[in-house]
Design an enzyme around this catalytic site. Structure first.
Site, PDB file in Angstrom:
ATOM      1  N   HIS A 245      -1.396 -36.328  48.359  1.00 48.85           N
ATOM      2  CA  HIS A 245      -0.270 -36.826  47.558  1.00 48.85           C
ATOM      3  C   HIS A 245       0.856 -37.551  48.408  1.00 48.85           C
ATOM      4  O   HIS A 245       1.685 -38.092  47.748  1.00 48.85           O
ATOM      5  CB  HIS A 245       0.369 -35.923  46.547  1.00 48.85           C
ATOM      6  CG  HIS A 245       0.903 -34.532  47.512  1.00 48.85           C
ATOM      7  ND1 HIS A 245      -0.012 -33.247  47.825  1.00 48.85           N
ATOM      8  CD2 HIS A 245       2.200 -34.365  48.136  1.00 48.85           C
ATOM      9  CE1 HIS A 245       0.944 -32.740  48.282  1.00 48.85           C
ATOM     10  NE2 HIS A 245       2.158 -33.160  48.437  1.00 48.85           N
TER      11      HIS A 245
ATOM     12  N   HIS B 133       3.832 -24.832  51.867  1.00 46.96           N
ATOM     13  CA  HIS B 133       3.204 -26.173  51.498  1.00 46.96           C
ATOM     14  C   HIS B 133       3.112 -27.021  52.776  1.00 46.96           C
ATOM     15  O   HIS B 133       4.125 -27.442  53.460  1.00 46.96           O
ATOM     16  CB  HIS B 133       4.233 -26.780  50.526  1.00 46.96           C
ATOM     17  CG  HIS B 133       3.588 -28.067  50.054  1.00 46.96           C
ATOM     18  ND1 HIS B 133       2.476 -28.243  49.479  1.00 46.96           N
ATOM     19  CD2 HIS B 133       4.341 -29.339  50.088  1.00 46.96           C
ATOM     20  CE1 HIS B 133       2.461 -29.677  49.222  1.00 46.96           C
ATOM     21  NE2 HIS B 133       3.463 -30.289  49.567  1.00 46.96           N
TER      22      HIS B 133
ATOM     23  N   ASP C 163       3.283 -30.047  44.381  1.00 49.30           N
ATOM     24  CA  ASP C 163       4.179 -31.172  45.037  1.00 49.30           C
ATOM     25  C   ASP C 163       3.803 -32.483  44.162  1.00 49.30           C
ATOM     26  O   ASP C 163       4.563 -33.469  44.377  1.00 49.30           O
ATOM     27  CB  ASP C 163       3.993 -31.131  46.433  1.00 49.30           C
ATOM     28  CG  ASP C 163       5.195 -32.220  47.110  1.00 49.30           C
ATOM     29  OD1 ASP C 163       6.158 -32.233  46.458  1.00 49.30           O
ATOM     30  OD2 ASP C 163       4.964 -32.565  47.998  1.00 49.30           O
TER      31      ASP C 163
ATOM     32  N   ASP D  22       1.671 -30.769  53.847  1.00 47.90           N
ATOM     33  CA  ASP D  22       1.436 -31.596  53.747  1.00 47.90           C
ATOM     34  C   ASP D  22       0.221 -32.296  54.806  1.00 47.90           C
ATOM     35  O   ASP D  22       0.645 -32.232  55.965  1.00 47.90           O
ATOM     36  CB  ASP D  22       2.370 -32.891  53.638  1.00 47.90           C
ATOM     37  CG  ASP D  22       3.399 -32.606  52.547  1.00 47.90           C
ATOM     38  OD1 ASP D  22       3.010 -32.738  51.438  1.00 47.90           O
ATOM     39  OD2 ASP D  22       4.670 -32.244  52.925  1.00 47.90           O
TER      40      ASP D  22
END
Length: 999
Positions: A440, A66, A190, A68
């Protein structure tokens, strides 16, 4: 449809399928959806899944990372592995390492999500490496999921920006890898709560399923007991099922590995030690612990297939650690089958797991609401980020409008827009900046301060480049090569050209496909001006003094003493020009009367004020003879510092947790001034040194404007503050109010209630806050009060007849969710604390007709007219007015997208902006002729795409799922035949690529 048109459409489809190289987005890549055919040797997607065993519990291991797109570090720092003193993370090394390890074992699988990072890495690879990666994709060993430029936030994003960023990412994957690059599942592991509109969009983008990790702790507990962690989400109450139906799965461990099975270099779990001659041999222990976890997980899911995410934040930088241990885990667990073991472990992907669930042919629990608000414990509601960083949220919304204008003018201005007299540029930089801003931890406001600054810098750089495009396009359309100036500080009365020039012109570009009336406010130093429209006719104008609040917020950035106000009428998808000349003699600026305001009104609305308090006391719609009692004031919640008996959870960037359910009133009264004139009436209110407001009513407006200015929030008392405005009305709401979902469909909210489980409420304020992306309203049988916002904000209806909206937050503690710093914004302009200005628009209508007002008002707030300025009077041969449409679109139709696609092709999205139940008039189907749409372009051919423009609409096939409430199979609704005439049903968005010729 006639035979001639059929052949035209077929020829056009052939033309589009063999498209010219993509010139405008990514450079040199085929830009069109590819058909289902695959080259020899290709076995990707569902065909590449490892076989499972029907008589066993199949455990699907999904290796993933994951990444970001900015959070604790900027997107660049994350990619390169810079600033590891903040967080050890380097995406380029993850991709290097994963590809190397996939090549070593054909059984291995890996999924990748964030196209913004992959695109950057791909550009840096050699042709040989690119071919290697293509082979991995073609064999299904490397699979893309979600595929957007980023994994967008779901609470604070506007649907138009989400569609744009998904289109950008999916287009790159299509162009680069063909059908094997197309993701089959959406993957939002997430984001902090999940919006119904996102599910609707994903369904319309062709996804077969949707997986996420975060769900409210009470909701999860109930779903585990009921084995309903996998469900069918019916994500629209207007679109015919199954158009917006989406299978949705809640992952068992968030997005982390099971406890004790993390084998990344960032983890501390022991590796599998499988040499029996060594003392620390642990295979039996590892296998037994894994079997226990798998069997336990299987009890809360519905089939004999379960999924385990093997990875987490920025993992797999040394992929050998993961794969070496996963290989062993699979081998040793499956070896137990020879002695009666009933667990089968395999490398898998979310789409392979989804395929097995589909094959099970079961019925699934049906959900029709959303997953807000999200809490991970009794006092930990993630509702603060609905408002966190309100200035960045507003800048993102403005940037979205600027981007749509820039893309439209790239089309309308033709090739001249990219290579005109003001330079060479395009919209790509702003497209990418906006795409990254949807992440996000971007527009959500949950990033570190230096990362927020980087997002804003990217948006500013993109807009600077788009200004070249806009100037070139307007030069081409108007015939004027005069230099154009841009004033981005008009909201605080800063505009150098209007402040200093005695004569100038204002061009007003309207990105909406309908005409708009818009108030223009320009900072000036004169007291009387002549304003004339494109036809030379004088326009009513008004000069009024700049308010004290504006002087304080702009500080040294401008010097105007007055504001010139007039209303403009801008044509659809076009511009009009107004000339402004300083008069040597004329009336002085409107007088400011320092007295209590009685009322302000125009022909539509009336706002009445209490003479004792200076506060709004009632609001009337004069057309419908409605009046509601309405009081509006400002309050602040004392943010928890985490030091109390109930919980140690403080408020922070994510978490909203007030110390009390009763907010502090900032002032019982407001000092007022009133300014009245023929164009605008204003009541200026001062509540404290850090809170002021202007209540404003323009002559032709059906909305009352509340322009609020809040900050710097004082913290000398060592108290964090969360500032709200609250509207208390006579409307009887019964604890019910309504919010939009990502700017589109409206959902009902009820205090202390969740539609799908019995709520144990532990935070009576934060637990009743919801995202408000563009509007919210309260109503009873007679009256509906709607509030349109200018950015995403959080709000709720805590008291009967009340609606409160959080405006600003300044906090002194981190909320222990990873960001590692308090939300305490300052800047070089505001070293004593951030000042934020915004506006709310209030309407009052009968409930049956309210959407006819607030739907277009909300669109107009998102896509505001763009003003450009030139010195002096326009030259005689200048074209002062232009519309790109032959006629305005019907009121129910919104032109969502107009952008360059390829060569002689453009991308067009048309949207029906009403829900099926909202309006007797607006909710009817509408037909639009594509051939009669544009004034300056001939449409030669058209093909319809899915929402994300990565599949032909007629080739989009999705898994069909059966809800528990409906035993009969759902039928695919009949599609309209291809035609120049396009019919839009309520809430429908239709996407087309048009082959056009400029006239």
């Amino acid at each position: 449809m006639t035979e001639g048109k059929v052949s035209t459409m077929a020829a056009d489809r052939q033309h589009l399928s063999t498209a010219v190289p993509l010139l405008f987005l990514l450079g040199g890549l085929s830009a069109f959806p590819l058909g289902p055919e695959k080259s020899a040797g290709v076995s990707c997607g569902y065909e590449s899944c490892h076989p499972t065993k029907p008589d066993m519990l199949n455990v699907h291991l999904v290796p993933h990372t994951h990444d970001d797109v900015g959070w604790l570090k900027t997107v660049d720092q994350y990619y390169y592995g810079d600033r590891n003193d903040i967080q050890h993370a380097g995406v380029q090394y993850i991709l290097d390492s994963v590809v190397d390890q996939l090549l070593k074992n054909p059984d291995r699988r890996f999924i990748y999500v964030e196209t913004a990072f992959f695109f950057r890495w791909w550009k840096q690879q050699s042709p040989a490496m690119q071919e290697t990666v293509k082979q991995l994709v073609n064999e299904g060993r490397l699979e893309f999921v979600n595929g957007g430029w980023c994994m967008s936030d779901e609470a604070t994003t506007h649907y138009s920006a989400v569609i744009d960023q998904m289109t950008m990412g999916l287009r790159f994957l299509n162009d680069t890898f063909g059908p094997c690059g197309r993701p089959r599942v959406a993957w939002h592991i997430d984001p902090f709560g999940h919006a119904r509109e996102h599910a609707s969009m994903f369904a319309q983008m062709g996804f077969d399923g949707f997986f996420f990790g975060r769900v409210d702790y009470q909701d999860r507990a109930r779903r585990m007991l009921a084995r309903e962690q996998e469900l069918l989400w019916r994500a629209s109450d207007s679109l015919t099922p199954p158009l917006a139906d989406l299978f949705t799965g809640i992952l068992p461990n968030g997005y982390n590995p099971p406890e004790g099975f993390c084998w990344d270099q960032s983890c501390d779990d022991p590796p599998i030690r499988d040499d029996p001659d060594l003392e620390d041999y642990n295979v039996n222990d590892v296998v037994q612990r894994f079997l226990n976890i798998a069997n336990s997980q299987s009890k809360v899911y519905k089939t004999n297939h379960i999924i385990m995410t093997m990875g987490s934040d920025f993992q797999y930088e040394n992929a050998n650690l993961w794969y070496k241990n996963l290989d062993k885990l699979i081998r040793y667990v499956n070896a137990r089958q020879a002695s009666g073991g009933r667990v089968n472990v395999l490398y898998s992907t979310p789409s392979c797991y989804l395929q097995e669930l589909h094959r099970a042919n079961l019925s699934w629990a049906l959900k029709t609401d959303d997953f807000f608000p999200y809490a991970d414990d009794a006092h930990d509601f993630w509702t603060g980020y609905f408002t966190s960083r309100p200035a960045l949220k507003r800048y993102e919304r403005i940037s979205n409008g600027n981007l749509q204008t820039c893309k439209q003018l790239e089309v309308l201005g033709g090739p001249f827009s990219s290579t005109g007299p003001f330079g060479q540029d395009d919209s790509l930089t702003l497209q990418r900046a906006m795409a990254v801003a949807q992440h996000h931890d971007a527009v959500s406001g949950t990033e570190k301060q230096h990362v927020a600054n980087d997002y804003a810098r990217r948006l500013a750089d993109g807009w600077r480049r788009c200004q070249v495009v806009v100037s070139n396009a307007l030069a081409a359309l108007s015939g004027s090569m005069a230099e154009r100036f841009y004033c981005d500080g008009l909201n605080i009365s800063v505009c150098p050209i209007s402040e200093s020039s005695k004569q100038f012109s204002v061009s007003v570009y309207n990105p909406l496909a309908r005409p708009v009336v818009w108030p223009v406010r320009l900072p000036v130093n004169g007291t009387a001006y002549l304003v004339s429209d494109a036809g030379g006719r004088p326009v009513d104008s008004q000069v009024l003094p700049v308010s004290r609040a504006t002087r304080e917020v702009r500080r040294s950035r401008g010097f105007a003493v007055n504001e010139l106000v007039f209303q403009v009428r801008a044509p659809p998808l076009g511009y009009t020009t107004y000339s402004v000349t300083l008069r040597t003699a004329g009336a002085p600026a409107a007088a400011v009367q320092r007295r209590a305001a009685a009322s302000i009104q125009n022909k539509f609305l009336k706002a009445t004020f209490d003479p004792e308090t200076g506060l709004l006391s009632s609001f009337s719609n004069l057309e419908t003879n409605q009046t509601v009692q309405l009081t509006q004031n400002f309050y602040w919640y004392n943010a928890s510092d985490g030091n109390n008996s109930a919980s140690d959870q403080p408020s922070g960037a994510y978490i909203f947790r007030p110390n009390s359910s009763t907010p502090f009133l900032i002032s019982k009264t407001a000092k007022t001034e009133i300014v009245q004139g023929s164009v605008v009436q204003e009541v200026r209110q001062w509540f404290s040194p850090w809170v002021s407001q202007v209540v404003r009513l323009y002559a032709d407006s059906r909305a009352l404007e509340l322009e609020w200015t809040v900050g710097p929030l004082p913290i000398q008392d060592d108290l964090g503050k969360e500032v709200i405005t609250r509207l208390d009305s006579s409307i009887q709401t019964g604890g019910v109010f309504y919010t939009d979902s990502n700017g589109r469909e409206v959902l009902q909210r009820k205090k202390d209630f969740r539609p799908t489980w019995k709520l144990r409420q532990s935070e009576p304020v934060a637990g009743n806050y919801y995202p408000i992306n563009s509007r919210a309203f309260i109503k009873d049988d007679e009256d509906q009060l709607t509030v349109v916002t200018d950015r995403s904000q959080g709000g709720g209806s805590i008291r009967n007849g009340s609606l409160e909206i959080m405006l600003h937050r300044r906090l002194l503690y981190d909320d222990v969710r990873g960001v590692g710093e308090p939300l305490n914004e300052t800047s070089h302009v505001f070293p004593d604390g951030l000042v934020v200005r915004g506006r709310l628009l209030l309407t009052l209508d009968r409930p049956a007709a309210a959407a006819d007002t607030h739907r277009p008002l909300a669109q107009q707030e998102v896509l505001q007219p763009l003003l450009t300025f030139t010195e002096g009077a326009p030259k005689p041969d200048t074209q002062l007015e232009f519309s790109g449409l032959q006629a305005a679109l019907p009121p129910a139709v919104h032109l969502l997208t107009l952008s360059r696609w390829d060569g002689d092709s453009v991308l067009l999205r048309l949207e029906h902006q009403f829900q099926s139940w909202e309006s007797d008039v607006g909710s009817q189907p509408v037909t639009v002729s594509l051939q009669k749409l544009f004034a300056t372009m001939d449409v030669l051919g058209v093909s319809e795409l899915n929402l994300s423009a990565n599949q032909w609409k007629d080739e989009m096939q999705r898994f069909q799922w059966r809800p528990e409430e409906e035993e009969r199979p759902l039928l695919k609704p009949l599609e309209d035949p291809p035609s120049w005439e396009v019919t839009l049903k309520p809430m429908e968005i239709r996407t087309f690529v048009l082959r056009v010729r400029l006239r």
